[in-house]
Design a protein around this motif. Structure first.
Motif, PDB file in Angstrom:
ATOM      1  N   GLY A 129       0.821  -1.210   0.000  1.00  0.00           N
ATOM      2  CA  GLY A 129       0.000   0.000   0.000  1.00  0.00           C
ATOM      3  C   GLY A 129       0.852   1.256   0.000  1.00  0.00           C
ATOM      4  O   GLY A 129       0.564   2.224  -0.727  1.00  0.00           O
ATOM      5  N   ALA A 130       1.905   1.269   0.811  1.00  0.00           N
ATOM      6  CA  ALA A 130       2.802   2.427   0.817  1.00  0.00           C
ATOM      7  C   ALA A 130       3.498   2.579  -0.532  1.00  0.00           C
ATOM      8  O   ALA A 130       3.661   3.698  -1.045  1.00  0.00           O
ATOM      9  CB  ALA A 130       3.828   2.274   1.937  1.00  0.00           C
ATOM     10  N   ALA A 131       3.912   1.457  -1.118  1.00  0.00           N
ATOM     11  CA  ALA A 131       4.601   1.516  -2.409  1.00  0.00           C
ATOM     12  C   ALA A 131       3.682   2.037  -3.509  1.00  0.00           C
ATOM     13  O   ALA A 131       4.088   2.874  -4.329  1.00  0.00           O
ATOM     14  CB  ALA A 131       5.134   0.134  -2.771  1.00  0.00           C
ATOM     15  N   ILE A 132       2.440   1.572  -3.557  1.00  0.00           N
ATOM     16  CA  ILE A 132       1.543   2.013  -4.635  1.00  0.00           C
ATOM     17  C   ILE A 132       1.111   3.457  -4.426  1.00  0.00           C
ATOM     18  O   ILE A 132       0.881   4.198  -5.396  1.00  0.00           O
ATOM     19  CB  ILE A 132       0.315   1.074  -4.737  1.00  0.00           C
ATOM     20  N   LEU A 133       1.013   3.908  -3.181  1.00  0.00           N
ATOM     21  CA  LEU A 133       0.664   5.305  -2.921  1.00  0.00           C
ATOM     22  C   LEU A 133       1.764   6.231  -3.429  1.00  0.00           C
ATOM     23  O   LEU A 133       1.491   7.228  -4.118  1.00  0.00           O
ATOM     24  CB  LEU A 133       0.440   5.502  -1.421  1.00  0.00           C
ATOM     25  N   VAL A 134       3.017   5.905  -3.107  1.00  0.00           N
ATOM     26  CA  VAL A 134       4.141   6.695  -3.609  1.00  0.00           C
ATOM     27  C   VAL A 134       4.195   6.632  -5.135  1.00  0.00           C
ATOM     28  O   VAL A 134       4.445   7.646  -5.809  1.00  0.00           O
ATOM     29  CB  VAL A 134       5.458   6.186  -2.993  1.00  0.00           C
ATOM     30  N   SER A 135       3.929   5.457  -5.699  1.00  0.00           N
ATOM     31  CA  SER A 135       3.980   5.288  -7.153  1.00  0.00           C
ATOM     32  C   SER A 135       2.923   6.131  -7.853  1.00  0.00           C
ATOM     33  O   SER A 135       3.197   6.756  -8.885  1.00  0.00           O
ATOM     34  CB  SER A 135       3.792   3.814  -7.517  1.00  0.00           C
ATOM     35  N   LEU A 136       1.710   6.157  -7.307  1.00  0.00           N
ATOM     36  CA  LEU A 136       0.642   6.932  -7.932  1.00  0.00           C
ATOM     37  C   LEU A 136       0.949   8.424  -7.906  1.00  0.00           C
ATOM     38  O   LEU A 136       0.783   9.125  -8.913  1.00  0.00           O
ATOM     39  CB  LEU A 136      -0.686   6.649  -7.228  1.00  0.00           C
ATOM     40  N   VAL A 137       1.398   8.905  -6.755  1.00  0.00           N
ATOM     41  CA  VAL A 137       1.672  10.340  -6.634  1.00  0.00           C
ATOM     42  C   VAL A 137       2.801  10.754  -7.575  1.00  0.00           C
ATOM     43  O   VAL A 137       2.662  11.692  -8.382  1.00  0.00           O
ATOM     44  CB  VAL A 137       2.009  10.702  -5.176  1.00  0.00           C
ATOM     45  N   LEU A 138       3.926  10.048  -7.499  1.00  0.00           N
ATOM     46  CA  LEU A 138       5.086  10.439  -8.301  1.00  0.00           C
ATOM     47  C   LEU A 138       4.921  10.051  -9.773  1.00  0.00           C
ATOM     48  O   LEU A 138       5.265  10.832 -10.665  1.00  0.00           O
ATOM     49  CB  LEU A 138       6.346   9.796  -7.730  1.00  0.00           C
ATOM     50  N   GLY A 139       4.407   8.846 -10.041  1.00  0.00           N
ATOM     51  CA  GLY A 139       4.281   8.396 -11.420  1.00  0.00           C
ATOM     52  C   GLY A 139       3.336   9.255 -12.238  1.00  0.00           C
ATOM     53  O   GLY A 139       3.658   9.652 -13.366  1.00  0.00           O
ATOM     54  N   VAL A 140       2.158   9.563 -11.685  1.00  0.00           N
ATOM     55  CA  VAL A 140       1.198  10.403 -12.412  1.00  0.00           C
ATOM     56  C   VAL A 140       1.739  11.821 -12.566  1.00  0.00           C
ATOM     57  O   VAL A 140       1.629  12.434 -13.638  1.00  0.00           O
ATOM     58  CB  VAL A 140      -0.167  10.398 -11.689  1.00  0.00           C
ATOM     59  N   ALA A 141       2.345  12.362 -11.510  1.00  0.00           N
ATOM     60  CA  ALA A 141       2.901  13.719 -11.588  1.00  0.00           C
ATOM     61  C   ALA A 141       4.011  13.791 -12.636  1.00  0.00           C
ATOM     62  O   ALA A 141       4.043  14.712 -13.467  1.00  0.00           O
ATOM     63  CB  ALA A 141       3.423  14.143 -10.220  1.00  0.00           C
ATOM     64  N   PHE A 142       4.930  12.825 -12.622  1.00  0.00           N
ATOM     65  CA  PHE A 142       6.011  12.820 -13.606  1.00  0.00           C
ATOM     66  C   PHE A 142       5.467  12.664 -15.025  1.00  0.00           C
ATOM     67  O   PHE A 142       5.960  13.301 -15.961  1.00  0.00           O
ATOM     68  CB  PHE A 142       6.991  11.680 -13.302  1.00  0.00           C
ATOM     69  N   GLY A 143       4.462  11.798 -15.193  1.00  0.00           N
ATOM     70  CA  GLY A 143       3.900  11.589 -16.526  1.00  0.00           C
ATOM     71  C   GLY A 143       3.220  12.831 -17.069  1.00  0.00           C
ATOM     72  O   GLY A 143       3.363  13.167 -18.259  1.00  0.00           O
ATOM     73  N   VAL A 144       2.492  13.537 -16.220  1.00  0.00           N
ATOM     74  CA  VAL A 144       1.825  14.769 -16.665  1.00  0.00           C
ATOM     75  C   VAL A 144       2.854  15.837 -17.020  1.00  0.00           C
ATOM     76  O   VAL A 144       2.739  16.524 -18.055  1.00  0.00           O
ATOM     77  CB  VAL A 144       0.865  15.277 -15.561  1.00  0.00           C
ATOM     78  N   ILE A 145       3.875  15.995 -16.178  1.00  0.00           N
ATOM     79  CA  ILE A 145       4.917  16.994 -16.461  1.00  0.00           C
ATOM     80  C   ILE A 145       5.636  16.657 -17.771  1.00  0.00           C
ATOM     81  O   ILE A 145       5.896  17.536 -18.599  1.00  0.00           O
ATOM     82  CB  ILE A 145       5.918  17.051 -15.287  1.00  0.00           C
ATOM     83  N   ALA A 146       5.949  15.375 -17.963  1.00  0.00           N
ATOM     84  CA  ALA A 146       6.643  14.974 -19.188  1.00  0.00           C
ATOM     85  C   ALA A 146       5.787  15.229 -20.422  1.00  0.00           C
ATOM     86  O   ALA A 146       6.301  15.636 -21.473  1.00  0.00           O
ATOM     87  CB  ALA A 146       7.031  13.499 -19.100  1.00  0.00           C
ATOM     88  N   ALA A 147       4.470  15.006 -20.316  1.00  0.00           N
ATOM     89  CA  ALA A 147       3.589  15.240 -21.466  1.00  0.00           C
ATOM     90  C   ALA A 147       3.434  16.722 -21.766  1.00  0.00           C
ATOM     91  O   ALA A 147       3.430  17.140 -22.930  1.00  0.00           O
ATOM     92  CB  ALA A 147       2.222  14.605 -21.199  1.00  0.00           C
ATOM     93  N   LEU A 148       3.276  17.531 -20.716  1.00  0.00           N
ATOM     94  CA  LEU A 148       3.097  18.972 -20.933  1.00  0.00           C
ATOM     95  C   LEU A 148       4.372  19.644 -21.436  1.00  0.00           C
ATOM     96  O   LEU A 148       4.302  20.695 -22.080  1.00  0.00           O
ATOM     97  CB  LEU A 148       2.637  19.639 -19.629  1.00  0.00           C
ATOM     98  N   ARG A 149       5.521  19.059 -21.136  1.00  0.00           N
ATOM     99  CA  ARG A 149       6.808  19.611 -21.583  1.00  0.00           C
ATOM    100  C   ARG A 149       7.465  18.648 -22.563  1.00  0.00           C
ATOM    101  O   ARG A 149       8.648  18.316 -22.449  1.00  0.00           O
ATOM    102  CB  ARG A 149       7.706  19.873 -20.377  1.00  0.00           C
ATOM    103  N   ARG A 150       6.689  18.256 -23.531  1.00  0.00           N
ATOM    104  CA  ARG A 150       7.132  17.245 -24.497  1.00  0.00           C
ATOM    105  C   ARG A 150       8.377  17.700 -25.252  1.00  0.00           C
ATOM    106  O   ARG A 150       8.466  18.849 -25.709  1.00  0.00           O
ATOM    107  CB  ARG A 150       5.995  16.962 -25.483  1.00  0.00           C
ATOM    108  N   ASP A 151       9.343  16.765 -25.366  1.00  0.00           N
ATOM    109  CA  ASP A 151      10.593  16.964 -26.108  1.00  0.00           C
ATOM    110  C   ASP A 151      11.483  18.048 -25.505  1.00  0.00           C
ATOM    111  O   ASP A 151      12.419  18.517 -26.165  1.00  0.00           O
ATOM    112  CB  ASP A 151      10.316  17.278 -27.587  1.00  0.00           C
ATOM    113  N   ARG A 152      11.224  18.455 -24.279  1.00  0.00           N
ATOM    114  CA  ARG A 152      12.126  19.381 -23.595  1.00  0.00           C
ATOM    115  C   ARG A 152      13.044  18.590 -22.675  1.00  0.00           C
ATOM    116  O   ARG A 152      12.941  17.368 -22.544  1.00  0.00           O
ATOM    117  CB  ARG A 152      11.332  20.422 -22.810  1.00  0.00           C
TER     118      ARG A 152
END
Length: 361
Positions: A129-152
């Motif tokens: 549970g602790a692992a998936i909570l950290v994964s959701l917060v960081l994974g979704v945040a990193f994915g959104v940032i990477a998509a919004l700043r594509r190819d940067r």
């Protein structure tokens, strides 16, 4: 009153109100629950059959070669554990006990399997549970940032981090993390779930962090969190990389849709467009990956639990398999199967809540 008048009254009589149908979401949930019940029965069949097809003799594994030489002892042991009966009859006895909450007795611990699992499952559940909570917060945040700043530059860096997270073997990372952060730097506590000097909190849920909070034992809570950090981060690294890549791909696909461009053309703030339009549509594939990742975390923590001496279901399953403890092996298989069914049911419910098109099909 004449017959024609009666016909006229009947003709103008209001029709009986139709019984209101169930809402689409309720019908959707009922179907999913019924399917889950059928699948749970299938899990019992598969677990029982596969366990009994495992090569090896449980009698020899539990009695040893010296006792195996005495036919009376062997026959008594087989009769005591029901192994002298046909397979279909053994399955019937297994189902009968399962309905009553009896998973049998472990041939190694000589305790009910349900009691062993009641101690092992919460430990793994807390870690996963602790692992998936950290994964959701960081994974979704990193994915959104990477998509919004594509190819940067930030996009390339986050993609590199996700690639490393997916590629690095979890057991190797666990060994390195334990050696560096505990043995060399002394930044994190050692193995186990809590410091031996403090002891475990009074058991309520089996989760040491929650039980310590309920008991008001703040020192035990701090110790439990400290012991949880390193193994949870080790387990989370792979899932963070996976969620980062899936979230980035899903967000990029949604950003090119017409309704997103229309929302921006209306002059809506970028924050509203992101949370109300983009993330809501992109979360459907992300939820699928997160559900599967959580199930794999619950059932695949054997090596991490061994390295950090975490008394969870992974260690229990390993010991049961090496000693051919069939009741324990079937109990673990049943728990893992039910966990996947529950997670899939939760994912289906979230589908219906997030995307109305799913529940209207």
């Amino acid at each position: 009153m004449s017959g024609d008048a009666v016909k006229g009254v009947a003709a103008v009589a209001p029709p009986r109100p139709r019984r209101q149908a169930l809402p689409p979401l309720a019908r959707f949930l009922i179907r999913r629950v019924l399917v889950a019940v059928l699948l749970a029965w299938g899990v019992t069949v598969v677990t029982f059959v596969l366990t009994n097809l495992v090569p090896g003799d449980p009698v020899a594994a539990n009695l040893g070669q010296r006792a195996m030489s005495d036919p009376e002892i062997v026959a008594q042991w087989r009769a005591e554990h029901g192994l002298d009966k046909p397979l279909w009859e053994q399955y019937g006895m297994y189902l009968q006990g399962l309905v009553q909450g009896d998973l049998g007795d472990s041939q190694q611990s000589h305790r009910p399997v349900s009691q062993d699992l009641a101690e092992a499952v919460p430990a793994t559940l807390e870690l996963a549970g602790a692992a998936i909570l950290v994964s959701l917060v960081l994974g979704v945040a990193f994915g959104v940032i990477a998509a919004l700043r594509r190819d940067r530059l930030s996009d390339h860096l986050l993609r590199l981090v996700s690639l490393v997270g997916i590629s690095v073997p979890t057991f190797w990372l666990a060994l390195v993390a334990f050696y560096v952060f505990f043995y060399r730097l002394r930044l994190t506590p050692g193995s186990g779930r809590v410091d031996p000097a403090l002891g475990a909190p009074p058991p309520v849920t089996g989760l040491h962090t929650v039980d310590a909070l309920l008991a008001g034992q703040w020192d035990v809570f701090g110790s439990a969190v400290g012991h949880l950090i390193t193994p949870a981060l080790v387990l989370a690294l792979y899932t963070i990389g996976l969620l980062t890549r899936f979230t980035r791909s899903a967000v990029l696909e949604v950003l090119g849709q017409d309704y997103v461009r229309a929302a921006r053309a209306k002059g809506l703030p970028e924050r509203v467009v992101l949370f109300r339009y983009v993330l809501r549509s992109a979360l459907v594939p992300v939820i699928t990956v997160a559900g599967l990742a959580f199930g794999s975390l619950l059932s695949g923590t054997v090596l991490v639990e061994s390295i950090f001496a975490w008394p969870g279901i992974g260690q229990y399953a390993f010991k049961s398999a090496t000693t051919l403890d069939l009741p324990a092996v079937m109990g673990v298989g049943l728990v893992v199967g039910v966990v996947y069914l529950v997670i899939n049911l939760i994912v289906d419910v979230l589908y219906g809540v997030i995307d109305p098109r799913v529940r209207l099909r």
